[in-house]
Structures are given as structure tokens and as C-alpha cells.
Design a protein around this motif. Sequence first.
Motif, PDB file in Angstrom:
ATOM      1  N   PRO A 148      40.208  19.534  10.109  1.00 10.33           N
ATOM      2  CA  PRO A 148      39.921  18.383   9.248  1.00 10.33           C
ATOM      3  C   PRO A 148      40.188  17.072   9.973  1.00 10.33           C
ATOM      4  CG  PRO A 148      42.020  19.372   8.648  1.00 10.33           C
ATOM      5  CD  PRO A 148      41.418  20.277   9.683  1.00 10.33           C
ATOM      6  N   HIS A 149      39.277  16.147   9.833  1.00 10.98           N
ATOM      7  CA  HIS A 149      39.411  14.804  10.395  1.00 10.98           C
ATOM      8  C   HIS A 149      38.953  13.797   9.345  1.00 10.98           C
ATOM      9  CE1 HIS A 149      40.045  16.684  14.266  1.00 10.98           C
ATOM     10  NE2 HIS A 149      40.174  15.511  14.847  1.00 10.98           N
ATOM     11  N   PRO A 150      39.474  12.577   9.389  1.00  6.61           N
ATOM     12  CA  PRO A 150      39.070  11.573   8.411  1.00  6.61           C
ATOM     13  C   PRO A 150      37.678  11.019   8.695  1.00  6.61           C
ATOM     14  CG  PRO A 150      40.585  10.612   9.989  1.00  6.61           C
ATOM     15  CD  PRO A 150      40.545  12.085  10.290  1.00  6.61           C
ATOM     16  N   TRP A 151      37.026  10.567   7.655  1.00  8.57           N
ATOM     17  CA  TRP A 151      35.718   9.936   7.813  1.00  8.57           C
ATOM     18  C   TRP A 151      35.802   8.695   8.705  1.00  8.57           C
ATOM     19  CZ3 TRP A 151      31.499  12.422   6.226  1.00  8.57           C
ATOM     20  CH2 TRP A 151      31.604  13.348   5.177  1.00  8.57           C
ATOM     21  N   SER A 152      36.960   8.105   8.774  1.00  8.64           N
ATOM     22  CA  SER A 152      37.116   6.851   9.524  1.00  8.64           C
ATOM     23  C   SER A 152      36.883   7.003  11.021  1.00  8.64           C
ATOM     24  CB  SER A 152      38.514   6.253   9.280  1.00  8.64           C
ATOM     25  OG  SER A 152      39.531   7.172   9.605  1.00  8.64           O
ATOM     26  N   VAL A 153      36.853   8.249  11.554  1.00  7.56           N
ATOM     27  CA  VAL A 153      36.569   8.405  12.986  1.00  7.56           C
ATOM     28  C   VAL A 153      35.142   7.988  13.312  1.00  7.56           C
ATOM     29  CG1 VAL A 153      38.275  10.248  13.275  1.00  7.56           C
ATOM     30  CG2 VAL A 153      35.873  10.842  12.812  1.00  7.56           C
ATOM     31  N   LEU A 154      34.284   7.889  12.300  1.00  4.38           N
ATOM     32  CA  LEU A 154      32.896   7.503  12.517  1.00  4.38           C
ATOM     33  C   LEU A 154      32.725   6.001  12.689  1.00  4.38           C
ATOM     34  CD1 LEU A 154      31.082   9.747   9.867  1.00  4.38           C
ATOM     35  CD2 LEU A 154      31.513  10.256  12.278  1.00  4.38           C
ATOM     36  N   VAL A 155      33.801   5.249  12.462  1.00  5.13           N
ATOM     37  CA  VAL A 155      33.710   3.788  12.476  1.00  5.13           C
ATOM     38  C   VAL A 155      34.469   3.232  13.667  1.00  5.13           C
ATOM     39  CG1 VAL A 155      34.116   1.679  11.149  1.00  5.13           C
ATOM     40  CG2 VAL A 155      33.594   3.813   9.961  1.00  5.13           C
ATOM     41  N   SER A 161      20.693  18.858   6.996  1.00  4.53           N
ATOM     42  CA  SER A 161      20.871  17.440   6.643  1.00  4.53           C
ATOM     43  C   SER A 161      21.705  16.664   7.669  1.00  4.53           C
ATOM     44  CB  SER A 161      21.504  17.326   5.256  1.00  4.53           C
ATOM     45  OG  SER A 161      20.801  18.089   4.306  1.00  4.53           O
ATOM     46  N   PRO A 162      21.303  16.656   8.935  1.00  4.34           N
ATOM     47  CA  PRO A 162      22.060  15.895   9.939  1.00  4.34           C
ATOM     48  C   PRO A 162      21.867  14.394   9.760  1.00  4.34           C
ATOM     49  CG  PRO A 162      20.045  16.731  10.919  1.00  4.34           C
ATOM     50  CD  PRO A 162      20.115  17.313   9.529  1.00  4.34           C
ATOM     51  N   ALA A 163      22.864  13.633  10.134  1.00  5.97           N
ATOM     52  CA  ALA A 163      22.800  12.163  10.104  1.00  5.97           C
ATOM     53  C   ALA A 163      23.483  11.648  11.364  1.00  5.97           C
ATOM     54  CB  ALA A 163      23.461  11.611   8.851  1.00  5.97           C
ATOM     55  N   ARG A 164      22.782  10.840  12.137  1.00  8.43           N
ATOM     56  CA  ARG A 164      23.291  10.355  13.411  1.00  8.43           C
ATOM     57  C   ARG A 164      23.784   8.919  13.283  1.00  8.43           C
ATOM     58  NH1 ARG A 164      22.133  12.014  18.682  1.00  8.43           N
ATOM     59  NH2 ARG A 164      20.454  13.343  17.881  1.00  8.43           N
ATOM     60  N   LEU A 165      24.945   8.644  13.879  1.00 11.31           N
ATOM     61  CA  LEU A 165      25.476   7.290  13.901  1.00 11.31           C
ATOM     62  C   LEU A 165      24.578   6.366  14.719  1.00 11.31           C
ATOM     63  CD1 LEU A 165      29.270   7.992  14.559  1.00 11.31           C
ATOM     64  CD2 LEU A 165      28.303   7.018  12.464  1.00 11.31           C
ATOM     65  N   ALA A 166      24.465   5.127  14.278  1.00 10.63           N
ATOM     66  CA  ALA A 166      23.719   4.136  15.057  1.00 10.63           C
ATOM     67  C   ALA A 166      24.457   3.812  16.349  1.00 10.63           C
ATOM     68  CB  ALA A 166      23.509   2.873  14.228  1.00 10.63           C
ATOM     69  N   ALA A 167      25.786   3.882  16.305  1.00 15.36           N
ATOM     70  CA  ALA A 167      26.611   3.635  17.493  1.00 15.36           C
ATOM     71  C   ALA A 167      27.752   4.650  17.494  1.00 15.36           C
ATOM     72  CB  ALA A 167      27.166   2.204  17.480  1.00 15.36           C
ATOM     73  N   ARG A 168      27.816   5.474  18.505  1.00 17.80           N
ATOM     74  CA  ARG A 168      28.857   6.503  18.579  1.00 17.80           C
ATOM     75  C   ARG A 168      30.229   5.863  18.760  1.00 17.80           C
ATOM     76  NH1 ARG A 168      27.712   8.751  24.722  1.00 17.80           N
ATOM     77  NH2 ARG A 168      26.995   6.758  25.565  1.00 17.80           N
ATOM     78  N   THR A 169      31.261   6.585  18.378  1.00 15.15           N
ATOM     79  CA  THR A 169      32.639   6.125  18.543  1.00 15.15           C
ATOM     80  C   THR A 169      33.388   7.142  19.399  1.00 15.15           C
ATOM     81  OG1 THR A 169      33.392   7.221  16.505  1.00 15.15           O
ATOM     82  CG2 THR A 169      32.588   4.962  16.317  1.00 15.15           C
ATOM     83  N   TRP A 170      34.616   6.790  19.768  1.00 14.55           N
ATOM     84  CA  TRP A 170      35.363   7.619  20.714  1.00 14.55           C
ATOM     85  C   TRP A 170      36.636   8.153  20.077  1.00 14.55           C
ATOM     86  CZ3 TRP A 170      32.316   8.596  24.638  1.00 14.55           C
ATOM     87  CH2 TRP A 170      31.325   7.657  24.952  1.00 14.55           C
ATOM     88  N   GLY A 171      37.086   9.291  20.584  1.00 15.80           N
ATOM     89  CA  GLY A 171      38.309   9.887  20.079  1.00 15.80           C
ATOM     90  C   GLY A 171      38.737  11.043  20.950  1.00 15.80           C
ATOM     91  N   ALA A 172      39.980  11.472  20.793  1.00 16.45           N
ATOM     92  CA  ALA A 172      40.533  12.556  21.595  1.00 16.45           C
ATOM     93  C   ALA A 172      39.855  13.877  21.277  1.00 16.45           C
ATOM     94  CB  ALA A 172      42.040  12.661  21.354  1.00 16.45           C
ATOM     95  N   GLY A 173      39.759  14.739  22.281  1.00 16.41           N
ATOM     96  CA  GLY A 173      39.128  16.037  22.115  1.00 16.41           C
ATOM     97  C   GLY A 173      40.016  17.025  21.380  1.00 16.41           C
ATOM     98  N   PHE A 174      39.416  18.102  20.922  1.00 13.61           N
ATOM     99  CA  PHE A 174      40.145  19.158  20.210  1.00 13.61           C
ATOM    100  C   PHE A 174      39.299  20.413  20.232  1.00 13.61           C
ATOM    101  CE2 PHE A 174      37.450  16.890  17.300  1.00 13.61           C
ATOM    102  CZ  PHE A 174      36.856  17.870  16.519  1.00 13.61           C
ATOM    103  N   GLU A 175      39.933  21.552  19.955  1.00 14.86           N
ATOM    104  CA  GLU A 175      39.224  22.824  19.902  1.00 14.86           C
ATOM    105  C   GLU A 175      39.273  23.364  18.481  1.00 14.86           C
ATOM    106  OE1 GLU A 175      40.884  25.487  22.737  1.00 14.86           O
ATOM    107  OE2 GLU A 175      40.232  24.328  24.481  1.00 14.86           O
ATOM    108  N   GLY A 176      38.296  24.188  18.146  1.00 12.04           N
ATOM    109  CA  GLY A 176      38.266  24.800  16.825  1.00 12.04           C
ATOM    110  C   GLY A 176      37.675  23.874  15.771  1.00 12.04           C
ATOM    111  N   LEU A 177      37.811  24.294  14.523  1.00  9.06           N
ATOM    112  CA  LEU A 177      37.314  23.540  13.375  1.00  9.06           C
ATOM    113  C   LEU A 177      38.518  22.965  12.649  1.00  9.06           C
ATOM    114  CD1 LEU A 177      34.601  22.994  11.781  1.00  9.06           C
ATOM    115  CD2 LEU A 177      35.281  24.908  10.317  1.00  9.06           C
TER     116      LEU A 177
END
Length: 262
Positions: A231-238, A213-229
Motif C-alpha cells: 500500500p502507498h498513498p495517492w500523494s506519491v503521484l503528485v 482502465s489505465p491512466a497515465r500521469l502528465a508528469a511522472r514523479t520520483w520515489g524509492a524502489g520496493f519489491e512486492g505489492l
Amino acid sequence: MQHPRCTSTTHTHPDRVTPAAVRIDTGIFANRFAAQGMSQSQRWAALVEYAVWAAGRSDLLTAIRTELRGRDLVCACPVDDPSCHRNVLADLAHPGREPHSHPAALTVRRPWASMLLIPSSVGGKNVENRTWATDYRGPVLIRGAAGPQTGVDAAGIAMCGRMGFDVPWHSAQKGWLGAAVLTDVHEDAGCCKPWGQTRRHRDQPLYHWVFQSPARLAARTWGAGFEGLHPHPWSVLVNRSALHGQPRAGCVQPPRPLRRLR
């Protein structure tokens, strides 16, 4: 400012619902992708679809800012239900607050990251190969690695071409790209072809992370990199300007990873 409190009509007497409460299971805030009788994996998929859809809806983001900040969020789902869309709304109403129920997030090298967001029904990648396993199941936010050299994988470029996908486009997709549902993690047993790889070293295990069930953003957003798995907030998608109602453009910076998920 007061943060919204999550309540449930299933466990809260109607007389105890405060005047500051907003029903989010009806009207503009309802999850249009959810339905009664869904399995858990289907509910995760509906949540992912809702979050990605909401990220591109300026009218909904404006309503979240103006109508949900400082209000109690009331839904028929149990308060501790991690697949309820109120978790998305709470994140978007108060970005940067302490998490109520954040999804996991994963950085993936290019073009693998973008190919994870192609539905498997049309040949898209549905397996991510890792040398470590996790007990986590549920939504995973997908970030394409940004490094000009380390962020690109030659084997991924070759596979992208063999599968008939647009190599230059998928190789250029970096930043937050969308989300998918992690449904299974198992050790390689010569399975999950063509995306599941085979262990090359006897003393190093290889695990297949199965996504749906993948879903792709209409417009990608930016953020700092990280390693591993993590938790991040949903707000990084906006995009930040849409999230905060600011006229200037900017990138959404995720918080420092809280912990590595196991």
C-alpha cells in the motif's frame, strides 16, 4: 494539525455535520468521472482517473491545501467505501498521515511499466506476469523500475518493438507513472495472449494479473524502489512542490511499505 474526519451524508444526520465539514461530492472537489449506477470495476476506474487527473491540476491542489486541511470530508458514499474519491483527497490534504484507505502499488521493469498504461483498445499491455498471486483487487499505482540495468527487461524491449510502440520512450519511463485497476488474477492456462506468458517450469506457477482502465500521469514523479505489492498513498503521484505549495522542485518519497498485500 487536526486531520480531516471522513463522514457520510448517508449515515450522518444533517444536524450532526460539523461547521468544519466540507462537501466533496459537489463543486470543485467532486469526482467528475463517477456516475450513478456504475459497477465496482467502473467505480475503481473513476477513482483512478480522478487521482491521476487531480495530480496535474495546480488549482485543485491549492484548494485541497487551503480548504480541506483540518476539515471534515463529507460525501454521500459510505465512510468505509474504498472506491470513494475522499480517500484521494484525504491523502493529498495530509500527505504522510496514517492511511485511511491506500491503494496498492507495484514496481514493474521497463518498458513493461509504461506499456501497462497504454489502453488495451489500442494494443496496450493489460496483463502482468508474476510467479505469485494476490487476493487484492482495485487500484494499483504503477512505478517503473529505476535501475539502469536491472530495471530494464530485454524481452520487454523486443515485445515493445514488435507491437509498434516507441521503444526508446517507453524504456526511459521510470518512477511513478500512473495507475490502473487490477480486476483479476488467475493461473496461466495458455490464455491472455499476446501479453500473458506461458509457464516455463512445471514446478513454478505463473499467474496473469489482468489490468483495466489505465491512466497515465502528465508528469511522472520520483520515489524509492520496493519489491512486492504494497500500500502507498495517492500523494506519491503528485510532485512535492505542488503537493506542499513549495517553490522548489523535489521528489515525492513514499512511506516505508506497511505490509505485503496478499
